[in-house]
Write a protein that holds these residues in place. Structure first.
Motif, PDB file in Angstrom:
ATOM      1  N   MET A   1       7.102  23.113   4.587  1.00 15.27           N
ATOM      2  CA  MET A   1       7.462  22.811   5.955  1.00 15.27           C
ATOM      3  C   MET A   1       7.819  24.109   6.676  1.00 15.27           C
ATOM      4  SD  MET A   1       7.573  19.482   6.553  1.00 15.27           S
ATOM      5  CE  MET A   1       7.062  18.186   5.457  1.00 15.27           C
ATOM      6  N   THR A   2       7.583  24.141   7.905  1.00 17.09           N
ATOM      7  CA  THR A   2       7.874  25.336   8.689  1.00 17.09           C
ATOM      8  C   THR A   2       9.296  25.285   9.228  1.00 17.09           C
ATOM      9  OG1 THR A   2       7.140  24.328  10.750  1.00 17.09           O
ATOM     10  CG2 THR A   2       5.443  25.423   9.413  1.00 17.09           C
ATOM     11  N   GLN A   3       9.707  26.421   9.765  1.00 16.46           N
ATOM     12  CA  GLN A   3      11.023  26.480  10.400  1.00 16.46           C
ATOM     13  C   GLN A   3      11.102  25.489  11.556  1.00 16.46           C
ATOM     14  OE1 GLN A   3      13.806  27.831   9.465  1.00 16.46           O
ATOM     15  NE2 GLN A   3      14.939  27.351  11.315  1.00 16.46           N
ATOM     16  N   ASP A   4       9.954  25.242  12.224  1.00 13.35           N
ATOM     17  CA  ASP A   4       9.942  24.260  13.317  1.00 13.35           C
ATOM     18  C   ASP A   4      10.335  22.874  12.821  1.00 13.35           C
ATOM     19  OD1 ASP A   4       9.232  26.095  15.213  1.00 13.35           O
ATOM     20  OD2 ASP A   4       7.101  25.576  15.203  1.00 13.35           O
ATOM     21  N   HIS A   5       9.890  22.516  11.608  1.00 12.73           N
ATOM     22  CA  HIS A   5      10.228  21.203  11.043  1.00 12.73           C
ATOM     23  C   HIS A   5      11.736  21.124  10.768  1.00 12.73           C
ATOM     24  CE1 HIS A   5       8.893  17.407   9.424  1.00 12.73           C
ATOM     25  NE2 HIS A   5       9.670  17.603   8.379  1.00 12.73           N
ATOM     26  N   VAL A   6      12.286  22.194  10.209  1.00 10.36           N
ATOM     27  CA  VAL A   6      13.732  22.240   9.957  1.00 10.36           C
ATOM     28  C   VAL A   6      14.483  22.130  11.283  1.00 10.36           C
ATOM     29  CG1 VAL A   6      15.635  23.684   9.120  1.00 10.36           C
ATOM     30  CG2 VAL A   6      13.511  23.551   7.808  1.00 10.36           C
ATOM     31  N   ALA A   7      14.009  22.858  12.291  1.00 15.86           N
ATOM     32  CA  ALA A   7      14.664  22.830  13.611  1.00 15.86           C
ATOM     33  C   ALA A   7      14.603  21.435  14.227  1.00 15.86           C
ATOM     34  CB  ALA A   7      14.010  23.851  14.534  1.00 15.86           C
ATOM     35  N   ARG A   8      13.465  20.749  14.102  1.00 16.33           N
ATOM     36  CA  ARG A   8      13.344  19.393  14.672  1.00 16.33           C
ATOM     37  C   ARG A   8      14.335  18.447  14.013  1.00 16.33           C
ATOM     38  NH1 ARG A   8       7.670  20.359  14.916  1.00 16.33           N
ATOM     39  NH2 ARG A   8       7.438  19.424  12.883  1.00 16.33           N
TER      40      ARG A   8
ATOM     41  N   ALA B   1      17.615  16.736  15.690  1.00 19.16           N
ATOM     42  CA  ALA B   1      17.759  15.273  15.673  1.00 19.16           C
ATOM     43  C   ALA B   1      19.106  14.881  15.069  1.00 19.16           C
ATOM     44  CB  ALA B   1      16.607  14.633  14.895  1.00 19.16           C
ATOM     45  N   GLY B   2      19.495  15.535  13.975  1.00 19.75           N
ATOM     46  CA  GLY B   2      20.799  15.268  13.369  1.00 19.75           C
ATOM     47  C   GLY B   2      21.939  15.644  14.300  1.00 19.75           C
ATOM     48  N   ALA B   3      21.767  16.748  15.034  1.00 21.41           N
ATOM     49  CA  ALA B   3      22.787  17.175  15.996  1.00 21.41           C
ATOM     50  C   ALA B   3      22.940  16.155  17.115  1.00 21.41           C
ATOM     51  CB  ALA B   3      22.425  18.550  16.567  1.00 21.41           C
ATOM     52  N   LEU B   4      21.823  15.629  17.586  1.00 21.86           N
ATOM     53  CA  LEU B   4      21.872  14.618  18.648  1.00 21.86           C
ATOM     54  C   LEU B   4      22.577  13.354  18.163  1.00 21.86           C
ATOM     55  CD1 LEU B   4      21.129  13.761  21.504  1.00 21.86           C
ATOM     56  CD2 LEU B   4      18.915  13.001  20.611  1.00 21.86           C
TER      57      LEU B   4
ATOM     58  N   SER C   1      27.773  20.004  16.993  1.00 23.87           N
ATOM     59  CA  SER C   1      26.494  19.413  17.398  1.00 23.87           C
ATOM     60  C   SER C   1      25.797  20.279  18.441  1.00 23.87           C
ATOM     61  CB  SER C   1      26.699  18.016  17.981  1.00 23.87           C
ATOM     62  OG  SER C   1      27.280  17.165  17.052  1.00 23.87           O
ATOM     63  N   ILE C   2      26.567  20.734  19.412  1.00 22.38           N
ATOM     64  CA  ILE C   2      25.993  21.562  20.473  1.00 22.38           C
ATOM     65  C   ILE C   2      25.470  22.876  19.906  1.00 22.38           C
ATOM     66  CG2 ILE C   2      26.552  22.854  22.584  1.00 22.38           C
ATOM     67  CD1 ILE C   2      28.505  20.479  23.224  1.00 22.38           C
ATOM     68  N   VAL C   3      26.226  23.488  18.995  1.00 25.80           N
ATOM     69  CA  VAL C   3      25.775  24.734  18.364  1.00 25.80           C
ATOM     70  C   VAL C   3      24.463  24.510  17.620  1.00 25.80           C
ATOM     71  CG1 VAL C   3      26.306  26.404  16.522  1.00 25.80           C
ATOM     72  CG2 VAL C   3      28.064  25.765  18.187  1.00 25.80           C
ATOM     73  N   ARG C   4      24.379  23.427  16.852  1.00 24.04           N
ATOM     74  CA  ARG C   4      23.138  23.162  16.091  1.00 24.04           C
ATOM     75  C   ARG C   4      21.981  22.796  17.010  1.00 24.04           C
ATOM     76  NH1 ARG C   4      23.797  18.715  12.926  1.00 24.04           N
ATOM     77  NH2 ARG C   4      25.735  18.264  13.987  1.00 24.04           N
ATOM     78  N   TRP C   5      22.266  22.176  18.142  1.00 19.95           N
ATOM     79  CA  TRP C   5      21.200  21.850  19.093  1.00 19.95           C
ATOM     80  C   TRP C   5      20.631  23.134  19.699  1.00 19.95           C
ATOM     81  CZ3 TRP C   5      18.242  17.844  20.291  1.00 19.95           C
ATOM     82  CH2 TRP C   5      17.454  17.950  21.418  1.00 19.95           C
ATOM     83  N   LEU C   6      21.540  24.037  20.065  1.00 16.28           N
ATOM     84  CA  LEU C   6      21.108  25.273  20.710  1.00 16.28           C
ATOM     85  C   LEU C   6      20.497  26.282  19.731  1.00 16.28           C
ATOM     86  CD1 LEU C   6      24.114  25.794  23.150  1.00 16.28           C
ATOM     87  CD2 LEU C   6      21.801  24.959  23.703  1.00 16.28           C
ATOM     88  N   ARG C   7      20.985  26.284  18.490  1.00 17.31           N
ATOM     89  CA  ARG C   7      20.503  27.244  17.484  1.00 17.31           C
ATOM     90  C   ARG C   7      20.254  26.529  16.156  1.00 17.31           C
ATOM     91  NH1 ARG C   7      23.079  33.001  17.970  1.00 17.31           N
ATOM     92  NH2 ARG C   7      21.271  33.313  16.663  1.00 17.31           N
ATOM     93  N   PRO C   8      19.174  25.779  16.066  1.00 21.20           N
ATOM     94  CA  PRO C   8      18.897  25.017  14.834  1.00 21.20           C
ATOM     95  C   PRO C   8      18.316  25.910  13.722  1.00 21.20           C
ATOM     96  CG  PRO C   8      17.150  24.656  16.416  1.00 21.20           C
ATOM     97  CD  PRO C   8      18.173  25.524  17.100  1.00 21.20           C
TER      98      PRO C   8
ATOM     99  N   ASP D   1      25.270  22.164   7.556  1.00 24.62           N
ATOM    100  CA  ASP D   1      25.463  20.790   8.019  1.00 24.62           C
ATOM    101  C   ASP D   1      25.075  19.781   6.938  1.00 24.62           C
ATOM    102  OD1 ASP D   1      26.085  18.981  10.339  1.00 24.62           O
ATOM    103  OD2 ASP D   1      24.050  18.311   9.854  1.00 24.62           O
ATOM    104  N   THR D   2      24.001  20.054   6.216  1.00 21.91           N
ATOM    105  CA  THR D   2      23.561  19.146   5.151  1.00 21.91           C
ATOM    106  C   THR D   2      24.614  19.065   4.049  1.00 21.91           C
ATOM    107  OG1 THR D   2      21.260  19.670   5.682  1.00 21.91           O
ATOM    108  CG2 THR D   2      21.684  18.680   3.523  1.00 21.91           C
ATOM    109  N   ILE D   3      25.210  20.188   3.698  1.00 21.90           N
ATOM    110  CA  ILE D   3      26.289  20.186   2.704  1.00 21.90           C
ATOM    111  C   ILE D   3      27.486  19.394   3.240  1.00 21.90           C
ATOM    112  CG2 ILE D   3      27.977  21.647   1.504  1.00 21.90           C
ATOM    113  CD1 ILE D   3      25.683  23.812   1.450  1.00 21.90           C
TER     114      ILE D   3
END
Length: 119
Positions: free
Chosen positions: A1-8, A12-15, A60-67, A75-77
């Motif tokens: 998976m690409t970094q884009d997939h991790v970011a998406r 989504a988790g941040a939202l 959440s806002i931090v992860r949305w802006l910089r995933p 966050d997963t941990i």
């Protein structure tokens, strides 16, 4: 998976976290939310729920802006730890409404972990 997939998945988790936690940012809305969940509360409970709500909304806002991978990993941990605490609380007889939050944390944790592990 690409970094884009991790970011998406990270966004989504941040939202989800933002939507689920925004109600706990003030003592007034937090009291209403706890009433809806059927959870008795005191001024101490409201203090901790508003502190918790504020931190989760900010995170959440931090992860949305910089995933970024590092933030999504942290966050997963954290989600794994939350699952442990939700399980413990359910074991102690706390409100069964926690089971819904546990299921959602398991889902988002698994989704983010899958995105992080696949390349």
């Amino acid at each position: 998976m690409t970094q884009d997939h991790v970011a998406r998945w990270g966004r989504a988790g941040a939202l989800y976290d933002l939507v689920a936690s925004i109600v706990f940012v003030t003592p007034w809305t937090g009291a209403l939310a706890l009433d809806v969940l059927g959870t008795p509360h005191t001024s101490h409970t409201l203090l901790f729920s508003t502190l918790f709500g504020t931190v989760v909304v900010m995170w959440s806002i931090v992860r949305w802006l910089r995933p970024e991978r590092l933030l999504i990993t942290a966050d997963t941990i954290g989600r794994a730890l939350f699952c442990g605490w939700f399980t413990w609380a359910l074991w102690q007889g706390h409100t069964p409404a926690l089971a819904g939050f546990l299921a959602l944390e398991l889902f988002w944790g698994a989704a983010q972990l899958r995105a992080l592990l696949r390349r």
